[in-house]
Structure formats: structure tokens, C-alpha cells
Scaffold this active site. Structure first.
Site, short mmCIF file in Angstrom:
data_model
loop_
_atom_site.label_atom_id
_atom_site.label_comp_id
_atom_site.label_asym_id
_atom_site.label_seq_id
_atom_site.Cartn_x
_atom_site.Cartn_y
_atom_site.Cartn_z
N ARG A 166 0.81 -1.21 0.00
CA ARG A 166 0.00 0.00 0.00
C ARG A 166 0.84 1.26 0.00
O ARG A 166 0.32 2.35 -0.22
CB ARG A 166 -0.92 -0.01 1.22
CG ARG A 166 -0.17 -0.07 2.54
CD ARG A 166 -1.12 -0.27 3.70
NE ARG A 166 -0.40 -0.39 4.96
CZ ARG A 166 -0.97 -0.67 6.12
NH1 ARG A 166 -2.29 -0.86 6.16
NH2 ARG A 166 -0.26 -0.79 7.23
N ASP A 224 -3.85 -2.18 -3.49
CA ASP A 224 -4.72 -2.72 -2.44
C ASP A 224 -4.85 -4.20 -2.74
O ASP A 224 -5.42 -4.59 -3.78
CB ASP A 224 -6.08 -2.02 -2.48
CG ASP A 224 -7.08 -2.60 -1.50
OD1 ASP A 224 -6.80 -3.65 -0.87
OD2 ASP A 224 -8.19 -2.04 -1.38
N LYS A 280 1.82 -19.03 7.61
CA LYS A 280 1.04 -19.40 8.80
C LYS A 280 0.70 -18.13 9.58
O LYS A 280 1.38 -17.10 9.41
CB LYS A 280 1.84 -20.39 9.66
CG LYS A 280 3.18 -19.83 10.18
CD LYS A 280 3.03 -19.05 11.48
CE LYS A 280 4.32 -18.51 11.98
NZ LYS A 280 4.16 -17.66 13.17
N GLU A 320 12.07 -18.51 23.84
CA GLU A 320 12.99 -17.51 23.31
C GLU A 320 13.10 -16.32 24.24
O GLU A 320 12.16 -15.97 24.96
CB GLU A 320 12.57 -17.07 21.91
CG GLU A 320 11.14 -16.58 21.79
CD GLU A 320 10.75 -16.31 20.34
OE1 GLU A 320 11.65 -16.27 19.47
OE2 GLU A 320 9.56 -16.12 20.07
N HIS A 351 3.90 -24.44 13.79
CA HIS A 351 5.27 -24.93 13.89
C HIS A 351 5.38 -26.18 14.77
O HIS A 351 5.97 -27.19 14.38
CB HIS A 351 6.19 -23.85 14.47
CG HIS A 351 6.34 -22.64 13.60
ND1 HIS A 351 6.37 -22.71 12.23
CD2 HIS A 351 6.52 -21.33 13.90
CE1 HIS A 351 6.55 -21.50 11.73
NE2 HIS A 351 6.63 -20.65 12.73
N LYS A 400 7.70 -16.34 25.12
CA LYS A 400 8.52 -15.18 24.79
C LYS A 400 9.07 -14.56 26.07
O LYS A 400 8.52 -14.73 27.15
CB LYS A 400 7.70 -14.13 24.03
CG LYS A 400 7.50 -14.46 22.56
CD LYS A 400 6.88 -13.27 21.85
CE LYS A 400 6.92 -13.48 20.34
NZ LYS A 400 8.29 -13.55 19.83
#
Length: 475
Positions: free
Chosen positions: A43, A84, A134, A202, A226, A326
Site C-alpha cells: 500500500r 490494495d 502461517k 525464546e 510450527h 517469549k
């Protein structure tokens, strides 16, 4: 090989960090040449010159050490159109040209239906392909509807639902270790394996991705795709070949065998949490709810864990634990296969040989299961990529058990994971992409979890950033 690639969402993080470096790696390895043309669409009101300048900076940042000329060749192949991605006229201009085109939807999942509908209205040349990232849909109903739209656009073999985990060296080596080594496959069942931990912990926090992550969360971002893909490779029956039909049929069998989770199961076998303020290494991390762009009212989880069981002859009695978090204190990205302990040890307490002669010595008959006699664990380390086997052996003192570890580092692939996936797309090999029924089965597995979490049946726990996550509460 298709020689036209269109990237919808070409100025996003996926293009910058993965697709452009993958194209450069393909060129450096000689898999593509001057014939390949790449049209980027987004865009932003840019022209081709500005897009090439943007791409050059991203290649410098994310491309690694490229041979002379590979990056320049990719930049010279780039064109740009403002579009778009849900508008048929704009999309028709992007894919216009002679011959088939591979269209990569590097977009948020919410835009997939609109982009596919626009592509259908615009029309694609015969032999074209489409690539979707994904998560595929946002729930089971969404995945079914998206599959319906895709079936109207292209045949199933031309639809690539990609998951870059499947192209990682160690992930591929899960199959290699099982199927090419006689010593492992006879043990690869519930008789010998007690549980399998599939973990992607992680230290990275949100890192400016609130616009995407806060609408998805750890369960949809990592577990639904995953980690379930890793489960499939670990638990699948040996396929006849690694061709698309055999490999994907066996993966679907695994997902179909996952025992449906009852409401009671979800309460006792899943947990979710999000991080509080904390310190990771030398940096202070704010609470997730205070990160820019986060809506705390959504209750988005940054940590998700699910325990599954498979109703199959091979795996009845083995637990599979899928976990991702995380802003944790350490990176731990692995598949850990935990073998059952040996049935008998001829050692006394503490791993020492029992005293006395014959069969009457104290400690004989299984009392040697001390701390040092740990069950074996085979670890497929995902990042960095490697393989490790935890064993027990004899130490410096006779008959004293000590832990041993055998490790191996994987040779780096000639292509990064996204390079391998793009090459498969251009060559038309869907073996490492996810079939439509497989995508739906993955959502079926987690539908009870999503429903129970939305109704608040599982509390949203909290953990300090830099910790090891919330403490377990049911094992």
C-alpha cells in the site's frame, strides 16, 4: 521452473527478513538466473526505485555474507506497484504478464480471504501457484472457508501453505535420524519413550510486532503450526517415500490420532501466561501489557503449553508436551525425546556396586536407580541446529555412574529455510507444504483449547520477563 514471482505485502517484515535474503541465496547458489522477475506490491506510495533502495538496505541488514553480484542481481529483478491487495483491479495489474506466476501472500492472516478473492476475480494464468504463510486461517471455520476459496482459484497441488520449520536442517534430521538408522526406529514407540517435549522458548520479547502478535498470541503463532508440524514428524509412521503424497498422508494420520481434549483436559493439561516487567541479559523489558500497540483487554498470551496424547498403536501411553514462550531467561528450542528408564540396574544406591556375593547383596534388584542413573534423552536442537544424546556411563571410580553426553553440530544447508521453500514453490514441489486437510486437522486439535481459553476456564498466569516462565501446576 516458474520465472515470475509476485509478493503481496512486499514491504513487510517477512519480505525484509526472509524472502529477499532467500532470493539472494537462491541466486548465489545458481538456482535462479536473470529470467526471474519479482514484482512487489504493497500500500506504500512508492516507485520501483524507492522499493529497490529499501530492499538494498534490508539485504545489507538481513542477507548475511552474499557473494558479489547476488544481491545486485536480486535488486535488478525487482519491480514495484502500489496496490490494495483485496482489490481485483490492483491485483490484476500486479500479476499481469506472460506465463504462470507464483503469488506469495506475505500478509496478515486476516487479509488472506480478501486477497484470494481478488486473485480469483483477477484471474491467474494456467500453471500459477499461490503461497500462504502461517497461521492458515484464524480458527477451524476460517481454515475451511479459506480452503474453499483456494479450491475455486487453483488445484490443491498449486497451493503452498508453507511453514519454514519444515525446511530447517535439524527438523529434516528428525526423519533422517529415525528412518536411516536401525538403532533408533525399533525403539521409536511408547514401550521405550515416556514423553516428548517440543519446545520453542525464546529470550526475544515483542520486538515491535504488536500489530500482528497481539491478535494472535503464542498458541496460534507457534503451537498451532510450527510445533504441531514437529509433532507430526516425530510421531508419524515411516512413509513409503518422501514424496508429497506419502509424506503428507502420514502427517495427517498423526493429527487425526490426537485424542480430542475434553474441557477437563484443557483445564488440567494446558496453561497460558504473559510476561511481566523483568530483565533479560543487559536489557530491561516492560510488561507485555505495557508494550506499545498492545491492548491489555485482549488477554493475549505470550506463553502457551499443551499436553497431548495420541490414540495409536505406536504411541498409546506417551505424552507429547508442546510449549512456546517469549521473553524468557534462556533460549531453548528443541525436540527432546525422553526414553523410559532401564528395567534393572546392577548397582547399589548412588550408582555403586552392591556389596556381598551372589544375589543377596544389599542394593541389588533395582535400588541403583539413583540420581546419576538418569533416563536417556535424545535432543534435536533447532537453533543452533544440532543433535545431542544424554547417556549414563561409568566414571573414574569403578561402577560409579556418571552422566555422558554425545553431541553433533549440523552442517549448514546450502540454502536458508526460506530459500528451500521458495525453490520448491518455483519448481512446483509441494512435499514440504501443508495440505488443506492437514491445516484443518491442526485447528481441530486446538479448537477445544481456544474455546476454553476464550471462556476464561484456564487462568492467564503471569511470569517475570527473564524467568523460566510460569511454574507448572499439574505434573
Amino acid at each position: 521452473m516458474i520465472d515470475r514471482l509476485a509478493i503481496l505485502g512486499a514491504t513487510g517484515d517477512l519480505s525484509a527478513r526472509f524472502l529477499l535474503p532467500a532470493l539472494a541465496a537462491l541466486r548465489a547458489a545458481g538456482h535462479t538466473g536473470d529470467a526471474l522477475r519479482v514484482t512487489g506490491a504493497s500500500r506504500e506510495d512508492w516507485d520501483t526505485g524507492r522499493y529497490r533502495a529499501w530492499a538494498a538496505e534490508r539485504l545489507d541488514r538481513h542477507g548475511g555474507a552474499l557473494p558479489a553480484g547476488a544481491g545486485e542481481a536480486v535488486l535488478s529483478a525487482l519491480d514495484y506497484r502500489r496496490a490494495d491487495v483485496t482489490d481485483p483491479a490492483d491485483v490484476a495489474a500486479v500479476v499481469a504478464g506472460e506465463g504462470p506466476v507464483a503469488v506469495y501472500l506475505a500478509l496478515p492472516p486476516a487479509l488472506f480471504p480478501g486477497a484470494v478473492t481478488a486473485l480469483h476475480a483477477a484471474g491467474l494464468p494456467e500453471g500459477s501457484r499461490i503461497v500462504l504463510e502461517k497461521p492458515f486461517g484464524e480458527d477451524l471455520a476460517g481454515a475451511r472457508e479459506l480452503n474453499r476459496l483456494l479450491a475455486e482459484l487453483l488445484p490443491e497441488r498449486a497451493v503452498f501453505r508453507v511453514d519454514h520449520f519444515l525446511a530447517m536442517t535439524t527438523v529434516q534430521n528428525v526423519l533422517g535420524s529415525r528412518l536411516a538408522n536401525r538403532v533408533l526406529e525399533p525403539l521409536w514407540n511408547s514401550t521405550h519413550i515416556a514423553e516428548v517435549d517440543i519446545t520453542w522458548d525464546e529470550t526475544l520479547a515483542l520486538e515491535g510486532r504488536a500489530g500482528y502478535y497481539d491478535r494472535v498470541g503464542a498458541l496460534k503463532d507457534m503451537v498451532q503450526n510450527h510445533l504441531l508440524q514437529l509433532l507430526c514428524l516425530v510421531a508419524m509412521e515411516p512413509p513409503l517415500t518422501l514424496g508429497e503424497r506419502d509424506l503428507r498422508d502420514r502427517k495427517v494420520d498423526v493429527l487425526r490420532s490426537v485424542r480430542p481434549l475434553t474441557e477437563h483436559d484443557v483445564v488440567h493439561r494446558t496453561r497460558r501466561a504473559r510476561y511481566l516487567p523483568g530483565r533479560i541479559g543487559d536489557r530491561d523489558v516492560p510488561a507485555y501489557a505495557e508494550e506499545e500497540g498492545v491492548d491489555p483487554a485482549r488477554g493475549t498470551e505470550t506463553f502457551a503449553e499443551v499436553e497431548l496424547e495420541l490414540d495409536s498403536w505406536r504411541w498409546a501411553g506417551t505424552r507429547f508436551r508442546l510449549r512456546s514462550g517469549k521473553a524468557l531467561g534462556t533460549d531453548r528450542k528443541e525436540v527432546a525425546v525422553h526414553f523410559r528408564p532401564v528395567p534393572h540396574l546392577p548397582f547399589g544406591p548412588g550408582g555403586k556396586r552392591p556389596g556381598g556375593e551372589g544375589h543377596g547383596g544389599e542394593g541389588h534388584g533395582g535400588k541403583g536407580h539413583g540420581e546419576e542413573a538418569r533416563p536417556n534423552v535424545l535432543r534435536f536442537e533447532l537453533e543452533p541446529e544440532g543433535l545431542a544424546l544424554d547417556l549414563t556411563g561409568i566414571g573414574a571410580h569403578a561402577h560409579e555412574l556418571v552422566p555422558l553426553s554425545l553431541t553433533a553440530r549440523m552442517e549448514p544447508q546450502d540454502l536458508p529455510a526460506y530459500g528451500r521453500l521458495l525453490l520448491d514453490v518455483l519448481n512446483g514441489d509441494p512435499a514440504l507444504s501443508i495440505r488443506g486437510d492437514e491445516a484443518e486437522e491442526a485447528w481441530r486439535v486446538l479448537e477445544p483449547v481456544l474455546s476454553a481459553w476464550e471462556r476464561g476456564l484456564v487462568p492467564l498466569d503471569e511470569y517475570p520477563a527473564g524467568s523460566q516462565g510460569p511454574p507448572p501446576h499439574w505434573w
